[in-house]
Structures are given as C-alpha cells and as structure tokens.
Design a protein around this motif. Structure first.
Motif, PDB file in Angstrom:
ATOM      1  N   LYS A 176       7.658   7.117 -23.456  1.00 37.50           N
ATOM      2  CA  LYS A 176       8.391   7.499 -22.239  1.00 37.50           C
ATOM      3  C   LYS A 176       7.451   7.596 -21.044  1.00 37.50           C
ATOM      4  O   LYS A 176       7.784   7.179 -19.940  1.00 37.50           O
ATOM      5  N   LEU A 177       6.266   8.162 -21.266  1.00 33.39           N
ATOM      6  CA  LEU A 177       5.280   8.294 -20.200  1.00 33.39           C
ATOM      7  C   LEU A 177       4.845   6.924 -19.691  1.00 33.39           C
ATOM      8  O   LEU A 177       4.771   6.688 -18.484  1.00 33.39           O
ATOM      9  N   LEU A 178       4.565   6.005 -20.600  1.00 33.43           N
ATOM     10  CA  LEU A 178       4.155   4.657 -20.205  1.00 33.43           C
ATOM     11  C   LEU A 178       5.267   3.946 -19.438  1.00 33.43           C
ATOM     12  O   LEU A 178       5.014   3.275 -18.437  1.00 33.43           O
ATOM     13  N   ALA A 179       6.502   4.105 -19.881  1.00 34.90           N
ATOM     14  CA  ALA A 179       7.635   3.489 -19.186  1.00 34.90           C
ATOM     15  C   ALA A 179       7.798   4.088 -17.792  1.00 34.90           C
ATOM     16  O   ALA A 179       8.039   3.369 -16.812  1.00 34.90           O
TER      17      ALA A 179
ATOM     18  N   GLU B 283       5.432   5.513 -15.959  1.00 35.05           N
ATOM     19  CA  GLU B 283       4.293   5.095 -15.133  1.00 35.05           C
ATOM     20  C   GLU B 283       4.470   3.656 -14.657  1.00 35.05           C
ATOM     21  O   GLU B 283       4.198   3.335 -13.501  1.00 35.05           O
ATOM     22  N   THR B 284       4.956   2.788 -15.527  1.00 40.03           N
ATOM     23  CA  THR B 284       5.221   1.399 -15.147  1.00 40.03           C
ATOM     24  C   THR B 284       6.282   1.346 -14.056  1.00 40.03           C
ATOM     25  O   THR B 284       6.149   0.625 -13.062  1.00 40.03           O
ATOM     26  N   SER B 285       7.330   2.138 -14.211  1.00 42.84           N
ATOM     27  CA  SER B 285       8.396   2.195 -13.211  1.00 42.84           C
ATOM     28  C   SER B 285       7.869   2.750 -11.888  1.00 42.84           C
ATOM     29  O   SER B 285       8.194   2.236 -10.813  1.00 42.84           O
ATOM     30  N   ARG B 286       7.033   3.803 -11.936  1.00 46.21           N
ATOM     31  CA  ARG B 286       6.459   4.382 -10.716  1.00 46.21           C
ATOM     32  C   ARG B 286       5.638   3.350  -9.969  1.00 46.21           C
ATOM     33  O   ARG B 286       5.766   3.208  -8.752  1.00 46.21           O
ATOM     34  N   ARG B 287       4.804   2.611 -10.682  1.00 46.97           N
ATOM     35  CA  ARG B 287       3.977   1.587 -10.042  1.00 46.97           C
ATOM     36  C   ARG B 287       4.836   0.530  -9.369  1.00 46.97           C
ATOM     37  O   ARG B 287       4.594   0.143  -8.230  1.00 46.97           O
ATOM     38  N   ARG B 288       5.846   0.053 -10.091  1.00 48.32           N
ATOM     39  CA  ARG B 288       6.712  -0.991  -9.550  1.00 48.32           C
ATOM     40  C   ARG B 288       7.436  -0.494  -8.306  1.00 48.32           C
ATOM     41  O   ARG B 288       7.438  -1.157  -7.269  1.00 48.32           O
ATOM     42  N   LEU B 289       8.035   0.692  -8.381  1.00 46.69           N
ATOM     43  CA  LEU B 289       8.772   1.233  -7.231  1.00 46.69           C
ATOM     44  C   LEU B 289       7.848   1.536  -6.056  1.00 46.69           C
ATOM     45  O   LEU B 289       8.180   1.263  -4.901  1.00 46.69           O
ATOM     46  N   HIS B 290       6.673   2.092  -6.347  1.00 45.14           N
ATOM     47  CA  HIS B 290       5.712   2.402  -5.285  1.00 45.14           C
ATOM     48  C   HIS B 290       5.340   1.133  -4.522  1.00 45.14           C
ATOM     49  O   HIS B 290       5.318   1.119  -3.290  1.00 45.14           O
ATOM     50  N   ASN B 291       5.075   0.073  -5.246  1.00 51.90           N
ATOM     51  CA  ASN B 291       4.640  -1.150  -4.596  1.00 51.90           C
ATOM     52  C   ASN B 291       5.787  -1.889  -3.917  1.00 51.90           C
ATOM     53  O   ASN B 291       5.576  -2.589  -2.938  1.00 51.90           O
ATOM     54  N   GLU B 292       7.015  -1.697  -4.389  1.00 49.25           N
ATOM     55  CA  GLU B 292       8.174  -2.228  -3.661  1.00 49.25           C
ATOM     56  C   GLU B 292       8.307  -1.536  -2.305  1.00 49.25           C
ATOM     57  O   GLU B 292       8.590  -2.178  -1.300  1.00 49.25           O
ATOM     58  N   VAL B 293       8.089  -0.227  -2.290  1.00 47.88           N
ATOM     59  CA  VAL B 293       8.140   0.520  -1.024  1.00 47.88           C
ATOM     60  C   VAL B 293       7.057   0.013  -0.082  1.00 47.88           C
ATOM     61  O   VAL B 293       7.289  -0.183   1.114  1.00 47.88           O
ATOM     62  N   GLN B 294       5.859  -0.236  -0.612  1.00 49.63           N
ATOM     63  CA  GLN B 294       4.770  -0.743   0.225  1.00 49.63           C
ATOM     64  C   GLN B 294       5.132  -2.095   0.826  1.00 49.63           C
ATOM     65  O   GLN B 294       4.851  -2.367   1.993  1.00 49.63           O
ATOM     66  N   GLU B 295       5.757  -2.952   0.040  1.00 49.88           N
ATOM     67  CA  GLU B 295       6.164  -4.263   0.554  1.00 49.88           C
ATOM     68  C   GLU B 295       7.250  -4.120   1.617  1.00 49.88           C
ATOM     69  O   GLU B 295       7.263  -4.852   2.599  1.00 49.88           O
ATOM     70  N   LEU B 296       8.157  -3.159   1.429  1.00 48.76           N
ATOM     71  CA  LEU B 296       9.198  -2.936   2.426  1.00 48.76           C
ATOM     72  C   LEU B 296       8.619  -2.434   3.747  1.00 48.76           C
ATOM     73  O   LEU B 296       9.144  -2.738   4.818  1.00 48.76           O
ATOM     74  N   LYS B 297       7.538  -1.666   3.668  1.00 51.91           N
ATOM     75  CA  LYS B 297       6.872  -1.191   4.880  1.00 51.91           C
ATOM     76  C   LYS B 297       6.183  -2.333   5.613  1.00 51.91           C
ATOM     77  O   LYS B 297       5.885  -2.234   6.791  1.00 51.91           O
ATOM     78  N   GLY B 298       5.914  -3.402   4.902  1.00 51.42           N
ATOM     79  CA  GLY B 298       5.254  -4.563   5.501  1.00 51.42           C
ATOM     80  C   GLY B 298       3.915  -4.806   4.855  1.00 51.42           C
ATOM     81  O   GLY B 298       3.138  -3.872   4.655  1.00 51.42           O
ATOM     82  N   ASN B 299       3.667  -6.064   4.536  1.00 51.64           N
ATOM     83  CA  ASN B 299       2.410  -6.405   3.881  1.00 51.64           C
ATOM     84  C   ASN B 299       1.232  -6.371   4.837  1.00 51.64           C
ATOM     85  O   ASN B 299       0.100  -6.247   4.421  1.00 51.64           O
ATOM     86  N   ILE B 300       1.505  -6.491   6.115  1.00 49.34           N
ATOM     87  CA  ILE B 300       0.440  -6.406   7.116  1.00 49.34           C
ATOM     88  C   ILE B 300       0.818  -5.295   8.083  1.00 49.34           C
ATOM     89  O   ILE B 300       1.899  -5.297   8.660  1.00 49.34           O
ATOM     90  N   ARG B 301      -0.085  -4.347   8.230  1.00 47.31           N
ATOM     91  CA  ARG B 301       0.140  -3.228   9.151  1.00 47.31           C
ATOM     92  C   ARG B 301      -1.075  -3.087  10.050  1.00 47.31           C
ATOM     93  O   ARG B 301      -2.190  -3.352   9.624  1.00 47.31           O
ATOM     94  N   THR B 302      -0.831  -2.684  11.265  1.00 46.04           N
ATOM     95  CA  THR B 302      -1.942  -2.479  12.195  1.00 46.04           C
ATOM     96  C   THR B 302      -1.968  -1.021  12.627  1.00 46.04           C
ATOM     97  O   THR B 302      -0.942  -0.432  12.939  1.00 46.04           O
ATOM     98  N   TYR B 303      -3.161  -0.471  12.614  1.00 50.50           N
ATOM     99  CA  TYR B 303      -3.384   0.901  13.046  1.00 50.50           C
ATOM    100  C   TYR B 303      -4.457   0.888  14.118  1.00 50.50           C
ATOM    101  O   TYR B 303      -5.344   0.038  14.111  1.00 50.50           O
ATOM    102  N   CYS B 304      -4.383   1.848  15.001  1.00 47.95           N
ATOM    103  CA  CYS B 304      -5.409   1.995  16.018  1.00 47.95           C
ATOM    104  C   CYS B 304      -5.897   3.437  15.983  1.00 47.95           C
ATOM    105  O   CYS B 304      -5.095   4.368  16.003  1.00 47.95           O
ATOM    106  N   ARG B 305      -7.200   3.596  15.905  1.00 48.28           N
ATOM    107  CA  ARG B 305      -7.792   4.934  15.977  1.00 48.28           C
ATOM    108  C   ARG B 305      -8.721   4.963  17.170  1.00 48.28           C
ATOM    109  O   ARG B 305      -9.686   4.200  17.254  1.00 48.28           O
TER     110      ARG B 305
END
Length: 132
Positions: free
Chosen positions: A14-17, A19-41
């Motif tokens: 269950k833990l492995l499943a 964790e696999t789901s968390r990784r997949r969902l986390h990276n889907e969110v990252q792709e939705l935010k955009g693969n290229i982002r620009t920041y200015c500091r």
C-alpha cells in the motif's frame, strides 16, 4: 508471527502504491503549472545604490511580487520598463521564500524527473547567493 508478516507485506504494498501515486500526481501538477517558469529576484542595493536612493529619494524599481511585475523607473522623460515573470522576489525576499517557490521542482528532481534551475544575471547580481 505469520499474521504480522502478512500485514507488514500488505502495508508495504500500500505504501509503495501510495508513493507511486504521489509522484505521478505531484509531477502532473508541476506540468500544469508549466514546464518553463521564469522568476526574478532583485538583489539588495549596494551601499552606493542605497546612498543614492537616500539622497535623491528615487527608487529605480518596484516589485509586485505576487503579480510577477518588475517596473523600472528610468527617470523623467523616459518610459518605465515593465517586465513580467511567473513570480518576482523583492530585495527583501529571503532564501526561505525563494525555496518555497521552487521546492516542488526540487521534489520532482528527487523523484527522478529531469529538472533544470538556471540563474542568469550580470556579475554581482546575486546568482550564487540565490542558488545556494
């Protein structure tokens, strides 16, 4: 003992499943935010720049952090320059604040995805300070 061993195996699966789901969902969110982002500091002003601000009362730039807008004041008779980013950090932003913005990219790298973080700017602009 056999019952406990079976229970440990089930929980491990269950833990492995999860964790696999968390990784997949986390990276889907990252792709939705955009693969290229620009920041200015914006780095803090040097002593000379701070002295000039005090003397003239002119602040050469303003940062609207959440909107990602950096506005340059080029003086009377000149157009102000406006630059838009996914997020802008003012000169008072600390390392923690910058990390909070990019920590999900760091997590993606730890999950095994390809990630690049680049710092660009002129000498003395604070690239190394930002990346460390």
């Amino acid at each position: 003992a056999s019952h406990l061993r079976t229970q440990v195996e089930e929980l491990t699966e269950k833990l492995l499943a999860a964790e696999t789901s968390r990784r997949r969902l986390h990276n889907e969110v990252q792709e939705l935010k955009g693969n290229i982002r620009t920041y200015c500091r914006v780095r803090p002003p040097s002593r000379e720049e701070a002295h000039e601000r005090e003397t003239t009362g002119v602040t050469p730039l303003t940062v609207e952090e959440e909107d990602g807008l950096v506005r340059l004041d080029r003086g009377v008779g000149h157009d102000a320059g406006e630059f838009w980013f996914d997020r802008a950090f003012s000169e008072s932003a600390g390392q923690t604040e910058v990390f909070e913005e990019v920590k999900d990219l760091v997590q993606s790298a730890l999950d095994g995805y390809n990630v690049s973080l680049l710092a660009y700017g002129q000498t003395g602009a604070g690239k190394t300070h930002t990346m460390i």
